[in-house]
Motif scaffolding. Structure first.
Motif, PDB file in Angstrom:
ATOM      1  N   PRO A 683       0.820  -1.228   0.000  1.00  0.00           N
ATOM      2  CA  PRO A 683       0.000   0.000   0.000  1.00  0.00           C
ATOM      3  C   PRO A 683       0.845   1.266   0.000  1.00  0.00           C
ATOM      4  O   PRO A 683       0.593   2.206  -0.760  1.00  0.00           O
ATOM      5  N   GLU A 684       1.883   1.277   0.827  1.00  0.00           N
ATOM      6  CA  GLU A 684       2.758   2.453   0.914  1.00  0.00           C
ATOM      7  C   GLU A 684       3.575   2.623  -0.377  1.00  0.00           C
ATOM      8  O   GLU A 684       3.684   3.721  -0.926  1.00  0.00           O
ATOM      9  N   LEU A 685       4.135   1.535  -0.871  1.00  0.00           N
ATOM     10  CA  LEU A 685       4.971   1.602  -2.076  1.00  0.00           C
ATOM     11  C   LEU A 685       4.164   2.057  -3.288  1.00  0.00           C
ATOM     12  O   LEU A 685       4.623   2.889  -4.077  1.00  0.00           O
ATOM     13  N   THR A 686       2.972   1.507  -3.438  1.00  0.00           N
ATOM     14  CA  THR A 686       2.167   1.867  -4.608  1.00  0.00           C
ATOM     15  C   THR A 686       1.686   3.306  -4.521  1.00  0.00           C
ATOM     16  O   THR A 686       1.581   3.995  -5.548  1.00  0.00           O
ATOM     17  N   LYS A 687       1.419   3.788  -3.305  1.00  0.00           N
ATOM     18  CA  LYS A 687       0.988   5.168  -3.133  1.00  0.00           C
ATOM     19  C   LYS A 687       2.086   6.140  -3.552  1.00  0.00           C
ATOM     20  O   LYS A 687       1.832   7.105  -4.289  1.00  0.00           O
ATOM     21  N   PHE A 758       8.742   4.063 -14.486  1.00  0.00           N
ATOM     22  CA  PHE A 758       8.743   5.324 -13.746  1.00  0.00           C
ATOM     23  C   PHE A 758       7.884   5.216 -12.482  1.00  0.00           C
ATOM     24  O   PHE A 758       6.756   4.746 -12.524  1.00  0.00           O
ATOM     25  N   GLY A 759       8.439   5.695 -11.383  1.00  0.00           N
ATOM     26  CA  GLY A 759       7.755   5.685 -10.089  1.00  0.00           C
ATOM     27  C   GLY A 759       8.245   4.599  -9.159  1.00  0.00           C
ATOM     28  O   GLY A 759       8.120   4.714  -7.932  1.00  0.00           O
ATOM     29  N   VAL A 760       8.812   3.526  -9.731  1.00  0.00           N
ATOM     30  CA  VAL A 760       9.275   2.410  -8.897  1.00  0.00           C
ATOM     31  C   VAL A 760      10.462   2.839  -8.041  1.00  0.00           C
ATOM     32  O   VAL A 760      10.546   2.538  -6.846  1.00  0.00           O
ATOM     33  N   GLY A 761      11.402   3.575  -8.640  1.00  0.00           N
ATOM     34  CA  GLY A 761      12.571   4.035  -7.885  1.00  0.00           C
ATOM     35  C   GLY A 761      12.195   4.936  -6.729  1.00  0.00           C
ATOM     36  O   GLY A 761      12.748   4.829  -5.627  1.00  0.00           O
ATOM     37  N   SER A 762      11.253   5.845  -6.955  1.00  0.00           N
ATOM     38  CA  SER A 762      10.804   6.746  -5.881  1.00  0.00           C
ATOM     39  C   SER A 762      10.213   5.955  -4.724  1.00  0.00           C
ATOM     40  O   SER A 762      10.454   6.275  -3.546  1.00  0.00           O
ATOM     41  N   ALA A 763       9.440   4.919  -5.046  1.00  0.00           N
ATOM     42  CA  ALA A 763       8.830   4.095  -4.000  1.00  0.00           C
ATOM     43  C   ALA A 763       9.887   3.361  -3.196  1.00  0.00           C
ATOM     44  O   ALA A 763       9.839   3.333  -1.952  1.00  0.00           O
ATOM     45  N   LEU A 764      10.849   2.768  -3.886  1.00  0.00           N
ATOM     46  CA  LEU A 764      11.903   2.029  -3.188  1.00  0.00           C
ATOM     47  C   LEU A 764      12.782   2.965  -2.362  1.00  0.00           C
ATOM     48  O   LEU A 764      13.191   2.626  -1.232  1.00  0.00           O
ATOM     49  N   GLN A 765      13.095   4.151  -2.929  1.00  0.00           N
ATOM     50  CA  GLN A 765      13.919   5.113  -2.186  1.00  0.00           C
ATOM     51  C   GLN A 765      13.207   5.582  -0.930  1.00  0.00           C
ATOM     52  O   GLN A 765      13.816   5.731   0.140  1.00  0.00           O
ATOM     53  N   HIS A 766      11.892   5.827  -1.038  1.00  0.00           N
ATOM     54  CA  HIS A 766      11.101   6.249   0.124  1.00  0.00           C
ATOM     55  C   HIS A 766      11.179   5.199   1.228  1.00  0.00           C
ATOM     56  O   HIS A 766      11.388   5.533   2.402  1.00  0.00           O
ATOM     57  N   LEU A 767      11.022   3.927   0.848  1.00  0.00           N
ATOM     58  CA  LEU A 767      11.056   2.858   1.842  1.00  0.00           C
ATOM     59  C   LEU A 767      12.434   2.765   2.489  1.00  0.00           C
ATOM     60  O   LEU A 767      12.548   2.646   3.720  1.00  0.00           O
ATOM     61  N   LYS A 768      13.475   2.858   1.683  1.00  0.00           N
ATOM     62  CA  LYS A 768      14.837   2.718   2.217  1.00  0.00           C
ATOM     63  C   LYS A 768      15.210   3.892   3.117  1.00  0.00           C
ATOM     64  O   LYS A 768      15.833   3.706   4.177  1.00  0.00           O
ATOM     65  N   THR A 769      14.834   5.102   2.697  1.00  0.00           N
ATOM     66  CA  THR A 769      15.175   6.288   3.492  1.00  0.00           C
ATOM     67  C   THR A 769      14.367   6.329   4.779  1.00  0.00           C
ATOM     68  O   THR A 769      14.894   6.651   5.854  1.00  0.00           O
ATOM     69  N   ASP A 770      13.086   5.983   4.662  1.00  0.00           N
ATOM     70  CA  ASP A 770      12.197   6.044   5.820  1.00  0.00           C
ATOM     71  C   ASP A 770      12.551   4.992   6.868  1.00  0.00           C
ATOM     72  O   ASP A 770      12.457   5.247   8.063  1.00  0.00           O
ATOM     73  N   SER A 771      12.934   3.787   6.386  1.00  0.00           N
ATOM     74  CA  SER A 771      13.242   2.705   7.333  1.00  0.00           C
ATOM     75  C   SER A 771      14.165   1.680   6.664  1.00  0.00           C
ATOM     76  O   SER A 771      13.696   0.783   5.969  1.00  0.00           O
ATOM     77  N   PRO A 772      15.490   1.826   6.840  1.00  0.00           N
ATOM     78  CA  PRO A 772      16.432   0.859   6.256  1.00  0.00           C
ATOM     79  C   PRO A 772      16.136  -0.577   6.680  1.00  0.00           C
ATOM     80  O   PRO A 772      16.329  -1.514   5.894  1.00  0.00           O
ATOM     81  N   GLU A 773      15.642  -0.739   7.925  1.00  0.00           N
ATOM     82  CA  GLU A 773      15.324  -2.094   8.396  1.00  0.00           C
ATOM     83  C   GLU A 773      14.164  -2.688   7.605  1.00  0.00           C
ATOM     84  O   GLU A 773      14.179  -3.859   7.232  1.00  0.00           O
ATOM     85  N   ARG A 774      13.146  -1.853   7.336  1.00  0.00           N
ATOM     86  CA  ARG A 774      12.005  -2.336   6.552  1.00  0.00           C
ATOM     87  C   ARG A 774      12.415  -2.637   5.104  1.00  0.00           C
ATOM     88  O   ARG A 774      11.884  -3.541   4.480  1.00  0.00           O
ATOM     89  N   PHE A 775      13.374  -1.866   4.593  1.00  0.00           N
ATOM     90  CA  PHE A 775      13.854  -2.136   3.229  1.00  0.00           C
ATOM     91  C   PHE A 775      14.507  -3.520   3.179  1.00  0.00           C
ATOM     92  O   PHE A 775      14.295  -4.269   2.218  1.00  0.00           O
ATOM     93  N   GLU A 776      15.272  -3.850   4.192  1.00  0.00           N
ATOM     94  CA  GLU A 776      15.900  -5.180   4.239  1.00  0.00           C
ATOM     95  C   GLU A 776      14.837  -6.270   4.364  1.00  0.00           C
ATOM     96  O   GLU A 776      14.943  -7.336   3.748  1.00  0.00           O
ATOM     97  N   ALA A 777      13.795  -5.997   5.157  1.00  0.00           N
ATOM     98  CA  ALA A 777      12.697  -6.962   5.292  1.00  0.00           C
ATOM     99  C   ALA A 777      11.953  -7.104   3.960  1.00  0.00           C
ATOM    100  O   ALA A 777      11.511  -8.202   3.589  1.00  0.00           O
ATOM    101  N   PHE A 778      11.848  -5.977   3.260  1.00  0.00           N
ATOM    102  CA  PHE A 778      11.194  -6.004   1.944  1.00  0.00           C
ATOM    103  C   PHE A 778      12.004  -6.856   0.967  1.00  0.00           C
ATOM    104  O   PHE A 778      11.437  -7.611   0.169  1.00  0.00           O
TER     105      PHE A 778
END
Length: 912
Positions: A683-687, A758-778
């Protein structure tokens, strides 16, 4: 090429494939050089692709055609090599080593715990239907495709290791001659093809190519079944399973296509019916040559002799009946088949014959039984069963024809109808609130009484809809249901969009009276396309299945179509993919609550941005429980030729489709493996992804940038397909009105591939910047998620196909430097962000992990560089001529621009 004597590994086989590509490509480009020399086009020979260093400076006239043909040869070589390596892989590693084909599928089913009887039960549910459509994405003329088939057959001959030097020289001369013919065959459509040319192309595949592929497919399946050690008698007693049939939209899809009139639909049905007769006549002629059994050596049943007498009397021409009796009176089985063929020939010519496919099936059943009675069971299995199966699949209709129309068009038709019937405020029906529409429709659908006499005209839209429905009603009365598909409502946004079709069907005489009330014999199918529509789809379907008109049909299956193109154009690839996944999951639950199986119709295009991707992996990524056996899928534009133009490739792709449906159907019968592993993140990534994508395409100035940086203006003027590039048929600056096909096609030509990443990089960057731990879980969730593995691998493929240097080169076409800098800055940043984060997510760049994909991209880049450079200059010159009012000069230059579009399409193996 010599094959190693030791068992090769997968890596060795891949390396061997690369070498084989280079070897065959060298051979074919050498033949092309000889053809050019013969034609006196020697100035082009130094510019041959893959033949060494290309000279500097401006290439001569004809380079676009040279490279276009070069890419066509490369595509052909890759198909041949893929087939050869699959064969070597099967020899070395066993038939079950090839994922997606029958041997592996049956093994996987067995490993899942399914017994042979349970597998037969699953296969009995499988009902797959590719639907051929004529979207404007086939850039090559039919004549060019004919030349390709001839070349492909010659290429296959060059692989015969037993040929003498003299035979090899003879084959090479024929290849050179074929190249000469191809060079002088016009490659592009100078005039836009009409619907019937598109239909003739489709009928060619249906009548001439698919039947042969089906024979091979059935043989592959039967061999895999026997090799698995399963009881053959159990399989044969189940009939023709799994089921494969074909559909088409050509002549029935009128959504934004004003040339598809009711008369066109009627002619399309007639052409398809005639094509079926031609197919069956050919099959009977071939069958007759095999049934040379003598009445002196085999018992002849009284039923067979009586049927020969009966058919002889039905042949109008007495000479024909006597001639057949004289020739085959000692070969009664051949005699019967020859009479059947003579009867079918009369039907092709418009004369009397079999009233239905059931009548012909009865003759084939008699043939089978009498042949088996002689003890010749192999003859029945290998010669008679295949034609019985073709009759079951193609019938007297060849393919089912759907009618598709936009809900807004239906609203106009109903408004005109109500106004003509003097219904208060009827002319404003399209603007009625949903509650008022439903109240009116619910009351009207209790009655079978039409508003107007069937000869009365209510208005343009009403007449077009009603007359097209009357074509179906007439066909239903004359020939039965075979050949008639569904009534598909594109842009379904509310329940009344579907119920309104029943009202129109009633008016056209397409509703049948029953004691419970009027029933429509045609299935009404919603098509959910945009993000909003996908979100609302479960509620709409729930109300639809609960409606009395639908319940009266007592159907245990309901078709639902999902659009992959407009959802992507609406919000970007990641958001669209997840919205489709969730919608399908929720719709499946609605079907279960109503005790109705859903048959999803996937409106996938020819590119990843429009839903394309490996079919068996696409099926594996579907929501659990959503595939209950029934599966429809569009096959569009150039993908039809790429998948089915030659028998080996057609068989392979159909096997992937049917075996994939079987294994997925079986898997979906098992208990759910649990929630989608990445669901918590999506939900967060797609938004974020959707916001980034929509911020770009909705930015002020973006449309001006888009119309200059891509060749969209050239595509809008092209003669590729019969369908207009825009839904309204008007050229303008609205992305909403632009069809998804030219939207994707234009970005592909300029090598941005923007809708596919287009848009996929922004979603992944948001997740990684917001929570590196969640990015690893992702990262870990992606490894466990078939859906995300499939989706992100497709995104990675689009990124790898894009080219930053070419993007910058096309950007120079944007005359406003500030506009160019602003949008290119955004696009390049997102491109690099997406590329780097995907590499981090997958623990490595694509070239390291997917060497075969990297090879197919790398081998194309050098010649594509020349073509892109030429296209940029052509666009600049063409636009300058138009801007200065030199219309005739611009028109004279336009064929060169079309040829450049065609050449780049061949190189990229895709359009839109």
């Amino acid at each position: 090429m010599s094959i190693p004597t030791t068992t090769p590994t997968r890596e060795q086989l891949r390396s061997e494939g690369f070498e084989l590509i280079d070897e065959k490509l060298t051979y074919l480009t050498g033949c092309l050089a000889e053809a050019l020399e013969s034609l006196g086009e020697t100035e082009l020979i130094p510019y041959l692709p893959w033949s060494g260093e290309v000279p500097d400076g401006n290439p001569p006239e004809g380079t676009q055609q040279l490279y276009s043909i070069g890419f066509q040869l490369l595509n052909m070589v890759e198909e041949r090599v893929a087939s050869a390596i699959r064969r070597e892989r099967e020899k070395a590693l066993g038939s079950t080593s090839i994922r997606g084909l029958w041997p592996r599928a049956l093994k996987d089913l067995s490993d899942l715990g399914f017994s042979p009887k349970e597998i037969v039960d699953v296969l009995g549910e499988v009902d797959v239907q590719p639907v051929l459509t004529a979207h404007p994405t086939e850039a090559k003329r039919g004549s060019v495709r004919e030349r390709h088939r001839a070349l492909y057959e010659l290429l296959a001959r060059t692989e015969n290791q037993k040929y003498t030097d003299r035979e090899k020289r003879r084959t090479r001369e024929r290849v050179v001659t074929a190249m000469e013919t191809l060079w002088r065959t016009g490659e592009i459509h100078v005039v836009r093809p009409d619907i019937f040319r598109e239909l003739r192309d489709a009928i060619h595949y249906l009548r001439d190519l698919f039947p042969n592929a089906l024979d091979r497919l059935d043989l592959h399946f039967t061999e895999a079944w026997r090799e698995a050690g399963f009881p053959f008698s159990e399989l044969r007693s189940a009939g023709y399973i799994p089921r494969l049939s074909f559909g088409t939209w050509i002549g029935g899809d009128r959504d934004g296509h004003p040339l598809v009139t009711p008369e066109v639909t009627a002619k399309a049905l007639d052409h398809l019916r005639r094509g079926a007769f031609q197919l069956l006549h050919r099959e009977l002629e071939v069958l007759g040559t095999q049934l040379t059994l003598s009445s002196h050596l085999n018992p002849v049943s009284e039923e067979l002799e009586n049927r020969i007498d009966e058919l002889s009397f039905t042949i109008d021409e007495e000479v024909t009946a006597h001639e057949l009796r004289d020739r085959f009176h000692e070969e009664p089985w051949r005699h019967l088949v020859s009479l059947m063929a003579a009867r079918m020939k009369k039907q092709i010519e418009g004369g009397p014959g079999y009233q239905s496919k059931e009548m012909m099936a009865a003759d084939l059943d008699l043939l089978s039984e009498s042949i088996r009675a002689t003890g010749c069971t192999l003859i029945e299995e290998q010669y008679i069963r295949p034609i019985r199966q073709k009759l079951d699949i193609f019938g007297f209709h060849l393919a089912t024809l759907d009618i598709r129309q936009n809900s807004e068009f239906h609203d106009k038709a109903i408004s005109q109808l109500l106004e003509a019937a003097s219904i208060p405020d009827g002319a404003n029906y399209g603007n009625w609130p949903e509650e008022k529409r439903l109240e009116f429709l619910n009351e009207e659908l209790q009655s079978a009484r039409p508003f107007l006499h069937d000869t009365a005209s209510a208005g343009t839209e009403a007449d077009l809809v009603l007359d097209s429905y009357r074509v179906f009603a007439d066909h239903l009365n004359q020939h039965g249901h075979d050949g008639l598909g569904s009534l598909i409502v594109s842009m379904t946004r509310q329940l009344s969009d579907l119920l309104g079709v029943f009202l129109l069907a009633r008016e056209a005489g397409l509703m049948e009276a029953t004691p419970e009330g009027p029933v429509c014999p045609m299935e009404v199918v919603p098509l959910f396309e945009t993000i909003d529509d996908l979100e609302n789809a479960p509620g709409i379907l729930n109300a639809f299945l609960d409606h009395p008109v639908v319940k009266r049909q007592h159907a245990d299956c309901q078709q639902v179509m999902l659009g992959y193109s407009d959802s992507n154009k609406d919000c970007g690839i990641l958001s669209a993919a997840w919205a489709l996944h969730e919608a399908e999951e929720n719709l499946t639950e609605v079907g279960k609550r109503h005790g109705v199986k859903l048959r999803f119709f996937h409106g996938r295009g020819g590119t990843i941005s429009r839903g394309a991707g490996p079919t068996h992996w696409f099926m594996a990524a579907l929501p659990h429980g959503s595939l209950a056996g029934g599966f429809r899928m569009t096959e569009q534009g150039e993908t039809i030729g790429q998948k089915y133009a030659n028998p080996a490739n057609a068989t392979f792709n159909l096997e992937l489709l049917v075996a994939g449906a079987a294994i997925t159907t079986a898997t979906h019968r098992l208990p759910s493996p649990g929630e989608e592993p990445a669901k918590a993140f999506l939900p967060e990534l797609t938004k974020v992804s959707q916001k980034a994508y929509q911020n770009l395409i909705r930015s002020e100035g973006f449309i001006d940038f888009y119309r200059q940086v891509t060749p969209i203006d050239a595509l809008e003027n092209s003669r590729i397909g019969s369908r207009p590039a825009r839904r309204t048929g008007k050229k303008g600056h609205s992305i909403a009105d632009l069809r998804a096909i030219p939207w994707v096609f234009s970005w592909t030509q300029a090598r941005f591939y923007l809708p596919g990443w287009f848009g996929v990089g922004s979603a992944l960057q948001h997740l990684k910047t917001d929570s590196p731990e969640r990015f690893e879980a992702f990262k870990e969730a992606v490894r466990q998620s078939t859906f995300l593995g499939y989706t992100l691998t497709n995104v990675e493929t689009n990124l790898a196909s894009a080219n930053l240097d070419f993007m910058k080169a096309y950007a120079e076409l944007v005359t406003d430097s500030d506009l160019r800098a602003r949008f290119m800055g955004i696009i390049i940043a997102e491109f690099e962000r997406t590329r780097d984060l995907l590499a981090e997510l997958f623990d490595g760049h694509m070239a390291e992990r997917r060497p075969r994909m990297a090879k197919t991209l790398e081998i194309r880049e050098a010649p594509l560089r020349v073509l892109h450079r030429q296209q940029i200059q052509l666009l600049k010159d063409w636009r300058a001529l138009i801007a200065s009012g030199k219309e005739s000069e611009a028109e004279a230059l336009f064929p060169k621009l079309l040829l450049s579009i065609n050449a780049i399409s061949s190189g990229l193996r895709t359009t839109g």
